[in-house]
Motif scaffolding. Structure first.
Motif, PDB file in Angstrom:
ATOM      1  N   GLN A 179      13.614  38.992 -29.722  1.00  0.00           N
ATOM      2  CA  GLN A 179      13.261  39.252 -28.119  1.00  0.00           C
ATOM      3  C   GLN A 179      12.621  37.874 -27.616  1.00  0.00           C
ATOM      4  O   GLN A 179      11.706  37.381 -28.119  1.00  0.00           O
ATOM      5  N   GLY A 180      13.277  37.702 -26.103  1.00  0.00           N
ATOM      6  CA  GLY A 180      12.552  36.438 -25.630  1.00  0.00           C
ATOM      7  C   GLY A 180      12.753  36.433 -24.110  1.00  0.00           C
ATOM      8  O   GLY A 180      13.545  37.353 -23.738  1.00  0.00           O
ATOM      9  N   TRP A 181      12.393  35.476 -23.332  1.00  0.00           N
ATOM     10  CA  TRP A 181      12.547  35.469 -22.046  1.00  0.00           C
ATOM     11  C   TRP A 181      12.810  33.953 -21.546  1.00  0.00           C
ATOM     12  O   TRP A 181      11.911  33.079 -21.857  1.00  0.00           O
ATOM     13  N   TYR A 182      13.921  33.633 -21.142  1.00  0.00           N
ATOM     14  CA  TYR A 182      14.132  32.271 -20.688  1.00  0.00           C
ATOM     15  C   TYR A 182      13.818  32.498 -19.127  1.00  0.00           C
ATOM     16  O   TYR A 182      14.627  33.023 -18.285  1.00  0.00           O
ATOM     17  N   TYR A 183      12.998  31.587 -18.394  1.00  0.00           N
ATOM     18  CA  TYR A 183      12.670  31.668 -17.100  1.00  0.00           C
ATOM     19  C   TYR A 183      12.652  30.352 -16.579  1.00  0.00           C
ATOM     20  O   TYR A 183      12.533  29.128 -17.214  1.00  0.00           O
ATOM     21  N   GLU A 184      12.471  30.463 -15.220  1.00  0.00           N
ATOM     22  CA  GLU A 184      12.382  29.160 -14.396  1.00  0.00           C
ATOM     23  C   GLU A 184      11.113  29.489 -13.441  1.00  0.00           C
ATOM     24  O   GLU A 184      11.131  30.487 -12.818  1.00  0.00           O
ATOM     25  N   GLU A 185      10.109  28.538 -13.478  1.00  0.00           N
ATOM     26  CA  GLU A 185       9.008  28.512 -12.693  1.00  0.00           C
ATOM     27  C   GLU A 185       9.317  28.403 -11.155  1.00  0.00           C
ATOM     28  O   GLU A 185      10.246  27.727 -10.935  1.00  0.00           O
ATOM     29  N   ASN A 186       8.360  28.911 -10.329  1.00  0.00           N
ATOM     30  CA  ASN A 186       8.486  28.668  -8.974  1.00  0.00           C
ATOM     31  C   ASN A 186       7.249  28.397  -8.316  1.00  0.00           C
ATOM     32  O   ASN A 186       6.316  29.019  -8.057  1.00  0.00           O
ATOM     33  N   PRO A 187       6.922  27.042  -8.554  1.00  0.00           N
ATOM     34  CA  PRO A 187       5.590  26.273  -8.077  1.00  0.00           C
ATOM     35  C   PRO A 187       5.147  26.956  -6.930  1.00  0.00           C
ATOM     36  O   PRO A 187       3.684  27.154  -6.736  1.00  0.00           O
ATOM     37  N   ILE A 188       5.977  26.851  -5.948  1.00  0.00           N
ATOM     38  CA  ILE A 188       5.443  27.080  -4.322  1.00  0.00           C
ATOM     39  C   ILE A 188       5.121  28.750  -4.353  1.00  0.00           C
ATOM     40  O   ILE A 188       3.821  28.982  -4.030  1.00  0.00           O
ATOM     41  N   GLN A 189       5.785  29.641  -5.022  1.00  0.00           N
ATOM     42  CA  GLN A 189       5.286  30.746  -5.120  1.00  0.00           C
ATOM     43  C   GLN A 189       4.164  31.086  -5.810  1.00  0.00           C
ATOM     44  O   GLN A 189       3.177  31.915  -5.337  1.00  0.00           O
ATOM     45  N   ALA A 190       3.985  30.734  -6.941  1.00  0.00           N
ATOM     46  CA  ALA A 190       2.847  30.504  -7.856  1.00  0.00           C
ATOM     47  C   ALA A 190       1.653  30.271  -7.076  1.00  0.00           C
ATOM     48  O   ALA A 190       0.533  30.759  -6.910  1.00  0.00           O
ATOM     49  N   PHE A 191       1.690  28.968  -5.994  1.00  0.00           N
ATOM     50  CA  PHE A 191       0.439  28.488  -5.252  1.00  0.00           C
ATOM     51  C   PHE A 191       0.119  29.675  -4.413  1.00  0.00           C
ATOM     52  O   PHE A 191      -1.078  29.931  -4.045  1.00  0.00           O
ATOM     53  N   LEU A 192       1.189  30.143  -3.751  1.00  0.00           N
ATOM     54  CA  LEU A 192       0.949  30.964  -2.557  1.00  0.00           C
ATOM     55  C   LEU A 192       0.267  32.235  -3.163  1.00  0.00           C
ATOM     56  O   LEU A 192      -0.499  32.863  -2.430  1.00  0.00           O
ATOM     57  N   HIS A 208       0.767  -1.127  -0.072  1.00  0.00           N
ATOM     58  CA  HIS A 208      -0.123   0.187   0.107  1.00  0.00           C
ATOM     59  C   HIS A 208       0.890   1.265   0.099  1.00  0.00           C
ATOM     60  O   HIS A 208       0.607   2.230  -0.490  1.00  0.00           O
ATOM     61  N   ILE A 209       1.846   1.153   0.781  1.00  0.00           N
ATOM     62  CA  ILE A 209       2.901   2.510   0.871  1.00  0.00           C
ATOM     63  C   ILE A 209       3.432   2.658  -0.449  1.00  0.00           C
ATOM     64  O   ILE A 209       3.505   3.768  -1.031  1.00  0.00           O
ATOM     65  N   ILE A 210       3.992   1.494  -1.020  1.00  0.00           N
ATOM     66  CA  ILE A 210       4.533   1.706  -2.441  1.00  0.00           C
ATOM     67  C   ILE A 210       3.718   2.181  -3.579  1.00  0.00           C
ATOM     68  O   ILE A 210       4.077   3.067  -4.138  1.00  0.00           O
ATOM     69  N   LEU A 211       2.363   1.710  -3.474  1.00  0.00           N
ATOM     70  CA  LEU A 211       1.299   2.023  -4.318  1.00  0.00           C
ATOM     71  C   LEU A 211       1.012   3.663  -4.252  1.00  0.00           C
ATOM     72  O   LEU A 211       0.938   4.477  -5.227  1.00  0.00           O
ATOM     73  N   ILE A 212       0.998   4.141  -3.043  1.00  0.00           N
ATOM     74  CA  ILE A 212       0.828   5.442  -2.578  1.00  0.00           C
ATOM     75  C   ILE A 212       1.841   6.536  -3.098  1.00  0.00           C
ATOM     76  O   ILE A 212       1.485   7.201  -3.668  1.00  0.00           O
ATOM     77  N   ALA A 213       3.029   5.807  -2.955  1.00  0.00           N
ATOM     78  CA  ALA A 213       3.904   6.838  -3.288  1.00  0.00           C
ATOM     79  C   ALA A 213       4.130   6.700  -4.661  1.00  0.00           C
ATOM     80  O   ALA A 213       4.661   7.850  -5.264  1.00  0.00           O
ATOM     81  N   PHE A 214       3.941   5.759  -5.464  1.00  0.00           N
ATOM     82  CA  PHE A 214       3.991   5.763  -6.677  1.00  0.00           C
ATOM     83  C   PHE A 214       2.923   6.382  -7.397  1.00  0.00           C
ATOM     84  O   PHE A 214       3.205   7.516  -8.554  1.00  0.00           O
ATOM     85  N   ILE A 215       1.697   6.761  -6.591  1.00  0.00           N
ATOM     86  CA  ILE A 215       0.643   7.555  -7.518  1.00  0.00           C
ATOM     87  C   ILE A 215       0.958   9.062  -7.037  1.00  0.00           C
ATOM     88  O   ILE A 215       0.750   9.786  -8.030  1.00  0.00           O
ATOM     89  N   VAL A 216       1.331   9.388  -6.030  1.00  0.00           N
ATOM     90  CA  VAL A 216       1.686  10.624  -5.285  1.00  0.00           C
ATOM     91  C   VAL A 216       2.983  11.437  -6.020  1.00  0.00           C
ATOM     92  O   VAL A 216       3.003  12.640  -6.065  1.00  0.00           O
ATOM     93  N   SER A 217       4.005  10.489  -6.089  1.00  0.00           N
ATOM     94  CA  SER A 217       5.104  11.161  -6.297  1.00  0.00           C
ATOM     95  C   SER A 217       5.111  12.033  -7.880  1.00  0.00           C
ATOM     96  O   SER A 217       5.642  12.944  -7.706  1.00  0.00           O
ATOM     97  N   PRO A 218       4.611  11.489  -8.979  1.00  0.00           N
ATOM     98  CA  PRO A 218       4.260  12.534  -9.928  1.00  0.00           C
ATOM     99  C   PRO A 218       3.576  14.059  -9.506  1.00  0.00           C
ATOM    100  O   PRO A 218       4.106  15.013 -10.146  1.00  0.00           O
ATOM    101  N   THR A 219       2.862  13.776  -8.943  1.00  0.00           N
ATOM    102  CA  THR A 219       2.190  15.116  -8.336  1.00  0.00           C
ATOM    103  C   THR A 219       3.096  15.902  -7.743  1.00  0.00           C
ATOM    104  O   THR A 219       3.261  17.170  -7.680  1.00  0.00           O
ATOM    105  N   ILE A 220       3.753  15.439  -6.680  1.00  0.00           N
ATOM    106  CA  ILE A 220       4.756  16.082  -5.783  1.00  0.00           C
ATOM    107  C   ILE A 220       5.989  16.843  -6.739  1.00  0.00           C
ATOM    108  O   ILE A 220       6.214  17.892  -6.562  1.00  0.00           O
ATOM    109  N   ASN A 221       6.346  15.889  -7.603  1.00  0.00           N
ATOM    110  CA  ASN A 221       7.263  16.353  -8.512  1.00  0.00           C
ATOM    111  C   ASN A 221       6.779  17.520  -9.599  1.00  0.00           C
ATOM    112  O   ASN A 221       7.541  18.609  -9.453  1.00  0.00           O
ATOM    113  N   ALA A 222       5.621  17.423  -9.971  1.00  0.00           N
ATOM    114  CA  ALA A 222       5.059  18.669 -10.506  1.00  0.00           C
ATOM    115  C   ALA A 222       4.785  19.782  -9.915  1.00  0.00           C
ATOM    116  O   ALA A 222       4.991  21.018 -10.316  1.00  0.00           O
ATOM    117  N   PHE A 223       4.551  19.676  -8.593  1.00  0.00           N
ATOM    118  CA  PHE A 223       4.336  20.817  -7.638  1.00  0.00           C
ATOM    119  C   PHE A 223       5.518  21.465  -7.239  1.00  0.00           C
ATOM    120  O   PHE A 223       5.755  22.899  -7.143  1.00  0.00           O
TER     121      PHE A 223
END
Length: 208
Positions: A54-67, A6-21
Motif C-alpha cells: 500500500q502507498g500514496w503518490y501525491y503532489e504537494e500544494n505549498p500555497i494551500q499548506a502555507f494558508l 543588483h537586480i540580477i543578484l536579487i533575482a538569483f538569490i530569491v528565485s530558489p525560494t520562490i520556486n520552493a514555495f
C-alpha cells in the motif's frame, strides 16, 4: 549598470525560494504492509504467499499548506510544523503507474482516484526465502517502488505473517501516542507541532 547587477543578484538569490514555495512537489509514501500464506492449493507445502503493498503518490500544494498553517496557528497560538501540515493539503495523483522493483520480478499497478496504491501479488515460498530479511516476528521483504518516467521513488516493507503466531492490531491516537482527541486545540498542537509523545507503559504491555 550597477542597478542592473543588483537586480540580477536579487533575482538569483530569491528565485530558489520562490520556486520552493510556489511549485508543487511530488512524493511517494509506502505504508508497511503484510503477507499471508496462500492456502488456495492445499496440497502445496510449504504454501506460497499473498503479499499486499500500500502507498500514496501525491503532489504537494505549498500555497494551500502555507494558508492552512497560518490559519491553524491563529487558533492554537503556537508555531506549527509545515512539513506535517503540507501532507493534509496534498492531493493524490490518480491513475498513475507505480512500478515495484527489487524482488524476483518487476510489476506495475495504477493508483486509484485518490492516488492510493493497493496491490496484491503472489510469490512462491522459494522466492520469499531468497528475499526474507530480519524484522518483525517472521521476517520481512523489502522492495522499491517508483513512478514510471519520473524521479519519484520509495522503499517499502512487507512483514511476513505465518500461520502460527499473533498479529496485533491497535489504534494509535491516545492508545500509543498522546493526541488528546477530546480537545480540538490540543489535538491540533499534538498533531502539527513538537515531538510525538508515547502513552506511558503501553509499549511494555504490547511486548508481553
Amino acid at each position: 549598470m550597477r542597478h542592473s547587477y543588483h537586480i540580477i543578484l536579487i533575482a538569483f538569490i530569491v528565485s530558489p525560494t520562490i520556486n520552493a514555495f510556489l511549485f508543487d512537489k511530488e512524493g511517494l509514501i509506502l505504508v508497511p504492509s503484510v503477507a499471508f500464506r496462500d492456502h488456495s492449493t492445499p496440497e502445496k507445502s510449504p504454501a506460497d504467499w499473498n503479499l499486499h503493498n500500500q502507498g500514496w503518490y501525491y503532489e504537494e500544494n505549498p500555497i494551500q499548506a502555507f494558508l492552512m498553517e497560518k490559519s491553524l496557528e491563529l487558533i492554537v497560538q503556537k508555531d506549527l510544523d509545515r512539513n506535517r501540515v503540507k501532507m493534509f493539503t496534498a492531493e493524490g495523483k490518480e491513475k498513475k503507474d507505480l512500478c515495484i522493483d527489487g524482488l524476483s520480478r518487476s510489476m506495475c499497478a495504477k493508483t486509484d482516484d485518490e492516488g492510493r496504491l493497493k496491490n496484491t501479488f503472489k510469490m512462491t515460498n522459494q522466492e520469499i526465502e531468497l528475499f526474507r530479511q530480519t524484522g518483525g516476528g517472521n521476517g520481512k521483504v523489502v522492495f522499491q517502488a517508483s513512478v514510471r518516467n519520473k524521479n519519484v521513488k520509495g522503499t517499502g516493507e512487507i512483514f511476513l505473517c505465518d500461520d502460527h503466531g499473533v498479529t496485533f492490531i491497535s489504534d494509535i491516537d491516545d492508545t500509543i501516542k498522546i493526541t488528546e482527541v477530546t480537545s480540538s486545540t490540543q489535538t491540533l498542537i499534538n498533531t502539527f507541532s513538537g515531538d510525538f509523545k508515547a502513552v506511558e507503559g503501553v509499549s511494555e504491555i504490547y511486548r508481553h
